[in-house]
Design a protein around this motif. Structure first.
Motif, short mmCIF file in Angstrom:
data_model
loop_
_atom_site.label_atom_id
_atom_site.label_comp_id
_atom_site.label_asym_id
_atom_site.label_seq_id
_atom_site.Cartn_x
_atom_site.Cartn_y
_atom_site.Cartn_z
N LEU A 251 0.92 -1.41 -0.08
CA LEU A 251 -0.04 -0.02 -0.11
C LEU A 251 0.84 1.35 0.03
N GLY A 252 0.19 2.19 -0.54
CA GLY A 252 1.06 3.59 -0.33
C GLY A 252 0.54 4.62 -1.36
N THR A 253 1.26 5.71 -1.22
CA THR A 253 1.03 7.03 -2.25
C THR A 253 2.45 7.24 -2.84
N TYR A 254 1.98 7.63 -4.23
CA TYR A 254 3.20 7.85 -5.08
C TYR A 254 3.04 9.00 -5.88
N ILE A 255 3.82 10.07 -6.35
CA ILE A 255 3.49 11.06 -7.21
C ILE A 255 4.87 11.02 -8.30
N GLU B 136 8.96 16.48 -21.22
CA GLU B 136 9.64 16.15 -20.11
C GLU B 136 11.01 16.28 -20.34
N ASN B 137 11.23 17.32 -21.25
CA ASN B 137 12.76 17.69 -21.63
C ASN B 137 13.39 18.21 -20.61
N LEU B 138 12.84 18.68 -19.64
CA LEU B 138 13.57 19.43 -18.47
C LEU B 138 13.78 18.64 -17.17
N GLY B 139 13.06 17.52 -17.15
CA GLY B 139 13.62 16.48 -15.97
C GLY B 139 12.31 15.85 -15.37
N ALA B 140 12.54 15.03 -14.49
CA ALA B 140 11.26 14.20 -13.98
C ALA B 140 11.92 13.89 -12.38
N LYS B 141 10.93 13.62 -11.67
CA LYS B 141 11.21 13.29 -10.03
C LYS B 141 9.95 12.51 -9.70
N ASP B 142 10.19 11.75 -8.60
CA ASP B 142 9.65 10.77 -7.87
C ASP B 142 9.50 11.02 -6.58
N PHE C 64 17.12 22.63 -13.58
CA PHE C 64 17.42 22.61 -15.14
C PHE C 64 17.94 24.26 -15.32
N ALA C 65 18.20 24.63 -16.62
CA ALA C 65 18.74 25.70 -17.07
C ALA C 65 17.46 26.84 -16.79
N PRO C 66 17.86 28.03 -16.22
CA PRO C 66 16.89 29.11 -16.22
C PRO C 66 15.77 29.07 -17.31
N GLN C 67 14.39 29.25 -16.89
CA GLN C 67 13.35 29.28 -17.94
C GLN C 67 12.29 30.36 -17.59
N SER C 68 11.73 30.95 -18.45
CA SER C 68 10.68 31.87 -18.31
C SER C 68 9.56 31.20 -17.96
N GLU C 69 9.02 29.99 -18.60
CA GLU C 69 7.81 29.09 -18.31
C GLU C 69 8.37 27.72 -18.30
N ILE C 70 7.71 26.82 -17.48
CA ILE C 70 7.74 25.45 -17.54
C ILE C 70 6.45 25.10 -17.27
N TRP C 71 6.20 23.61 -17.90
CA TRP C 71 5.03 22.90 -17.84
C TRP C 71 5.08 21.82 -17.16
N VAL C 72 4.25 21.52 -16.20
CA VAL C 72 4.47 20.51 -15.06
C VAL C 72 3.25 19.46 -15.15
N THR C 73 3.56 18.29 -15.08
CA THR C 73 2.56 17.03 -15.18
C THR C 73 2.86 16.34 -13.99
N LYS C 74 1.69 16.19 -13.42
CA LYS C 74 1.56 15.07 -12.16
C LYS C 74 0.91 13.97 -12.14
N ASN C 75 1.62 12.75 -11.92
CA ASN C 75 0.63 11.61 -12.18
C ASN C 75 0.69 10.92 -10.34
N ILE C 76 -0.37 10.88 -9.84
CA ILE C 76 -0.74 10.56 -8.28
C ILE C 76 -1.14 9.30 -8.33
N LEU C 77 -0.78 8.22 -7.68
CA LEU C 77 -1.16 7.02 -7.71
C LEU C 77 -1.33 6.48 -6.08
#
Length: 246
Positions: A139-143, A154-160, A182-195
């Motif tokens: 059992l657990g929680t994961y993102i 996802e070219n700027l990275g990923a984490k868990d 990651f290198a400084p950005q004026s904007e980034i797009w974030v996607t979260k997958n929660i289980l």
């Protein structure tokens, strides 16, 4: 007798630093809303995927998003996600019970002199309750979070991050913090997958909150020598064009 373990390492800090900030239901954000924290704008919120083993429907109004305006340049401003009404809670069914949620948003700077340098993710509040008598634990929680320079990338990275119990004997996995650089950005797009999942019908996993931070750094300003060379180059091109006209 059940054992209860909670991840509360930064919850009190979050409560104090977010006092007075206005929380916005995730449902409002999915309907075109946005949030500002410090010099960061969080918009373009979208629901990508949802599934639950028991057939329940997702109610985005049960997740509040609160801006965190503290943090300076590091860890920077951010967002606190608070989950209510057991929206991300699961009790095992003897097979594999789960809730699987994916959503995304854009983070951008409002101050043109600043850039987003990196970001972090922390599980701030959750619980695992299991019965040692059955001798089986799963059992657990994961993102999992991905960061891209455009929507869907996802070219700027990923984490868990993860808070879970596996196996017999039980093994607690308590990796509740992670960051990406990651290198400084004026904007980034974030996607979260929660289980959130649980197998045994005597076990329950619950996710109540997580926190997002976005470090910042001043935008790079060209050195005087670079500006001088650029100016001379432009002047040379102008002179060349004039010569051709003559």
């Amino acid at each position: 007798m059940k054992y209860l373990t909670r991840a509360l390492s930064v919850l009190l800090l979050v409560l104090f630093t977010s006092m007075g900030a206005q929380a916005t239901p995730l449902s409002d954000l999915f309907n075109g809303g946005s949030i500002t924290a410090g010099d960061k704008l969080f918009d373009n919120w979208s629901l990508s995927f949802y599934d639950a083993s028991d057939g329940r429907s997702f109610n985005a109004a049960n997740i509040d998003v609160t801006p965190l305006n503290d943090g300076g340049t590091n860890p920077g401003p951010g967002l606190q996600f608070t989950v209510s009404n057991n929206e991300l809670s699961v009790t095992g069914d003897g097979i594999y019970a789960y809730v699987d949620l994916m959503f995304g948003f854009r983070a951008s700077v409002l101050d043109p002199t600043m850039r987003i340098r990196d970001n972090s993710l922390t599980l701030t509040d959750g619980s695992l309750a299991w019965d040692p008598a059955d001798g089986s634990y799963d059992l657990g929680t994961y993102i999992r979070e991905t960061i891209g320079s455009a929507a869907g990338q996802e070219n700027l990275g990923a984490k868990d991050v993860q808070f879970s119990v596996f196996g017999d004997p039980q093994e607690l996995i308590d990796n509740t913090f992670n960051s990406a650089t990651f290198a400084p950005q004026s904007e980034i797009w974030v996607t979260k997958n929660i289980l959130v999942w649980s197998v045994d019908d005597t076990d329950t996993a619950e996710l109540f909150g997580f926190e997002q931070r976005f470090s910042q750094t001043p935008a790079t300003v060209p050195e005087p020598s670079t500006l001088l060379l650029t100016g001379l180059g432009i002047a040379g091109l102008v002179a060349l064009r004039r010569g051709k006209k003559l």
